[in-house]
Design a protein around this motif. Structure first.
Motif, PDB file in Angstrom:
ATOM      1  N   PHE A  60       0.811  -1.315   0.027  1.00 47.55           N
ATOM      2  CA  PHE A  60       0.024  -0.088  -0.196  1.00 47.55           C
ATOM      3  C   PHE A  60       0.888   1.154  -0.040  1.00 47.55           C
ATOM      4  O   PHE A  60       0.515   2.194  -0.560  1.00 47.55           O
ATOM      5  CB  PHE A  60      -0.884   0.110   1.309  1.00 47.55           C
TER       6      PHE A  60
ATOM      7  N   THR B 150       0.985   4.245  -2.999  1.00 50.36           N
ATOM      8  CA  THR B 150       0.878   5.596  -2.689  1.00 50.36           C
ATOM      9  C   THR B 150       1.460   6.428  -3.667  1.00 50.36           C
ATOM     10  O   THR B 150       1.212   7.910  -3.952  1.00 50.36           O
ATOM     11  CB  THR B 150       1.371   5.970  -1.173  1.00 50.36           C
TER      12      THR B 150
ATOM     13  N   ARG C 124      -0.786   1.058  -7.815  1.00 54.02           N
ATOM     14  CA  ARG C 124      -1.998   1.339  -6.931  1.00 54.02           C
ATOM     15  C   ARG C 124      -3.203   0.534  -7.739  1.00 54.02           C
ATOM     16  O   ARG C 124      -4.174  -0.102  -6.904  1.00 54.02           O
ATOM     17  CB  ARG C 124      -2.448   2.578  -6.679  1.00 54.02           C
TER      18      ARG C 124
ATOM     19  N   ARG D 173      -5.385  -2.506  -6.567  1.00 50.88           N
ATOM     20  CA  ARG D 173      -6.832  -2.528  -6.281  1.00 50.88           C
ATOM     21  C   ARG D 173      -7.585  -3.730  -6.933  1.00 50.88           C
ATOM     22  O   ARG D 173      -8.147  -4.323  -6.717  1.00 50.88           O
ATOM     23  CB  ARG D 173      -7.401  -1.299  -6.924  1.00 50.88           C
TER      24      ARG D 173
ATOM     25  N   LYS E 182     -14.061  -6.323  -1.762  1.00 49.84           N
ATOM     26  CA  LYS E 182     -15.162  -5.169  -2.078  1.00 49.84           C
ATOM     27  C   LYS E 182     -16.369  -6.106  -2.470  1.00 49.84           C
ATOM     28  O   LYS E 182     -17.461  -5.714  -2.021  1.00 49.84           O
ATOM     29  CB  LYS E 182     -15.034  -3.937  -3.008  1.00 49.84           C
TER      30      LYS E 182
ATOM     31  N   ASP F  32     -18.486   1.353  -0.664  1.00 56.71           N
ATOM     32  CA  ASP F  32     -17.087   1.805  -0.382  1.00 56.71           C
ATOM     33  C   ASP F  32     -16.916   2.189   0.936  1.00 56.71           C
ATOM     34  O   ASP F  32     -15.879   1.929   1.414  1.00 56.71           O
ATOM     35  CB  ASP F  32     -16.840   3.268  -1.288  1.00 56.71           C
TER      36      ASP F  32
ATOM     37  N   ASP G 294     -14.331   0.622   3.268  1.00 57.97           N
ATOM     38  CA  ASP G 294     -13.064   1.364   3.758  1.00 57.97           C
ATOM     39  C   ASP G 294     -13.245   1.091   5.190  1.00 57.97           C
ATOM     40  O   ASP G 294     -12.090   1.018   6.091  1.00 57.97           O
ATOM     41  CB  ASP G 294     -13.174   2.557   3.397  1.00 57.97           C
TER      42      ASP G 294
END
Lengths: 233, 233, 233, 233
Positions: free
Chosen positions: B124, B128, B134, B138, B146, B176, B180
């Motif tokens: 992660f 950044t 990234r 994902r 998700k 989302d 998160d």
DNA sequence: GGATAAGCGAGACGGTACGTCTGGTCTTAGT
DNA sequence: ACTAAGACCAGACGTACCGTCTCGCTTATCC
């Protein structure tokens, strides 16, 4: 600014003010220069690009001088980043919701700064392997934030929005839970998902956090699409 | 296991089964060996200690062979770690609360494995700075999780615990937010605070998450000192 | 030029011409470039100023490449300097005196070169502590010179100026004595006393060396003030 | 022991006993301690391993204190080693041969001490580049030995073994030649060839040196295998 | 079945950073 | 004025990986 004791920056520093250090004293300005250089280098080069040599050059200082004060990149970055977190403060805006939203916004703003982004997760990642570093991170970075949660709680209790603590241990667990949830969610939103903590997101997130406080849906103007009778999955 | 296209592991892989590769075909077992070696090295040495050379040695393979398949440590680790997340599945245990608790437990278990710990936050952190990475993270790691949230939602809607989606965009935002919050909280609890996601913690966290669903207090045995009488106020 | 075997430059190198080396072969030109750079750096900076890094830079080569071939400054300089001594040859000018004077002159000329000056004594000094280095110096630098003494002896014996060897061991001791005397005297004259080995000095020194050969005074034109009439006393 | 002038150990030291130094006078014992420590460190660590810091530690003295008295390692070692050469003395044993053998033996014994071995050639090597150091070495180490040659000569002249000097310059050249030959040969034998200056070697070397003095072969018991009519190459 | 092409292992190669060491200077406090 | 202690700058040390390259060899398909 983290102090920079003569030899052991990690442990308690008695610094018997009486026992004047021998030899030439350290130049205090050098500490600042190094930490500033570290933050600048982090923003420019990222964690991976950050080297002790670079820091030394940017600070206008010899490499040995950096190593004398911080034994490694990790410790150095902890202190450099901790400075950034020192500014965080709990507002007292008159309502718990307002206070929470404010602190979430400030935390999000902090996580949006390039030097924080470059450093924070990398630091956490290192902390995963090195218990000493983890402890240091906790002391210098995490705990000061946890204090905010405690203070917000206290403020709300004073206002009567929250009942007074009855069980010490339970209160601590509650704080931990709230803290991990806030910190984790904001970090994940910004650093992993890469999306901004917009006004609307913060409002919705705060609503989620405060839901346990009321059997009623939040006040209408905050409750947006998702509120109609059911709020979420 | 992520497939390992001949030259470009990152982009879509047509693999026109028709267009048979010329020369000597790659040894498929080598992919597995490399990914296994990567995970083992991660657990042993941590992110910082992981080097392409080490991976090659442990996999019993030449360094060039590793580079031929994964252009860098980052990509390699993404794939090696993604495998671990493939196992996550949404249970359907009959109630939303049970489903949520189950998935949180599974996620926590995954984050407790040494190779995941060593890799996830570091990955992660790299993400950044590198938008491509990234995106890859994902796609390979975050989005599959998700999916779990979406599926749990669907299940709950089928059971009538949640109302059907009305606004597509709002539903996406809701997912989302929940995602998160769950991912962030669990990661922060385990990887940063360094405390286990105990039975009790998971229960309390789930209670927090589900609070918006009802004006009623949660079931008594979960309701502990910290909310007694105030949830409904 | 000293050969530069793939891994062990110090030991005998079978180099089973059959056994083709694996991997990418070394660039032979690099050896030359490094040795040349070493000599140049020696002449410019002296032994103390010579660093592996400097050599690498001057040779246009990475530091690692230098270390791959020579494990340390000492070994490198031995080889670089040994090249200089390879040129020494024994003349055969028809008389022992002429031969001796010629070889002394050549040796003196060699010791007058800046790179030799910078290196030779420093090398000997190091050899004093490190038996392996001493052996290497002996093999690469000293022994080839000793060969000159032996050859001059053989030539003189062929001419009848010297009697044939009778005792092998005695002959060896004789060679050693002569060699240490010549080498030591010339080195001391040039490197320690810092005076040139002038025509006249060489003549007088040769006279000293050859005195045991005859009960007669040396040929008149060499006999100068310092011995007139007294040699025979 | 070389005296240790207040500021400039290299230049002439007026030490106008009248001009009493200001402030706190130097501790004379410190000089001794430093020189002793230097010799000990030389024997233990060799030239390369010797550092001013090490010397300071071993002498129980601050680094600054060392630097105040000797501006660099070179100067310090010159003085430390020079002490060792102060003991050399010319014997007067009744014959030139005996005197020469004695002095060669003593010199060889000196060169066999570890601290001398570690220092001498290294010092000479440095002197090669630094004329000031060379001069200092000459004054402190080399010239005192040359004095021995002169004295031996004088003694022999007194005994009638050598004719009196007629030409001043020629005599000086003669001394230089003899000196370079003796010093060089012994140094080379011991420090470079690494062989001891055995009884037999010294005898043969002396024979070589004295050969010009007589048209006759040396006395039988010294003349060994090599003497039969011809002595050497 | 021989050409073609890629896979593969080994190791050379130019770089960069590492963290340590020493040299030599300076800046304090204390004697 | 001097000592002791240690900060400080400068720069070399030898090592570790990096990612690329150049070899010789192997293993497949295609003509």
């Amino acid at each position: 600014m983290r102090p920079s004791p003569p030899r052991r920056p990690l442990v308690a520093l008695p610094t018997d003010a009486s026992a004047r250090a021998k030899g030439r004293p350290r130049n205090a300005a050098t500490d600042r220069a190094i930490l500033d250089a570290t933050r600048a280098a982090l923003a420019d080069l990222g964690w991976g690009g950050l080297t002790m040599g670079q820091v030394a050059v940017r600070a206008g200082v010899a490499k040995t001088t950096v190593y004398r004060r911080w034994p490694s990149k990790n410790e150095l970055v902890v202190d450099a980043v901790a400075d950034l977190f020192d500014d965080l403060e709990m507002a007292d805006l008159g309502s718990l919701r307002a206070d929470v939203e404010a602190v979430v916004h400030r935390f999000a703003a902090l996580l949006s700064r390039p030097e924080t982004q470059a450093a924070l997760l990398a630091l956490f990642a290192e902390g995963t392997r090195d218990p000493l570093l983890r402890r240091r991170i906790r002391e210098a970075i995490v705990d000061p934030q946890k204090r905010l949660v405690r203070q917000g709680r206290t403020n709300a209790q004073a206002r009567g929005e929250l009942p007074p603590d009855q069980d010490e241990a339970a209160a601590r667990e509650e704080v931990d839970l709230i803290f991990d949830t806030i910190a984790g969610a904001v970090e994940h939103r910004i650093l992993v998902s890469g999306q901004p903590a917009s006004e609307s997101w913060v409002r919705r997130f705060t609503t989620l956090l405060l839901a346990p406080l009321s059997g009623l849906p939040p006040t209408p103007e905050q409750a947006r699409p998702e509120q109609a009778g059911h709020r979420q999955a």
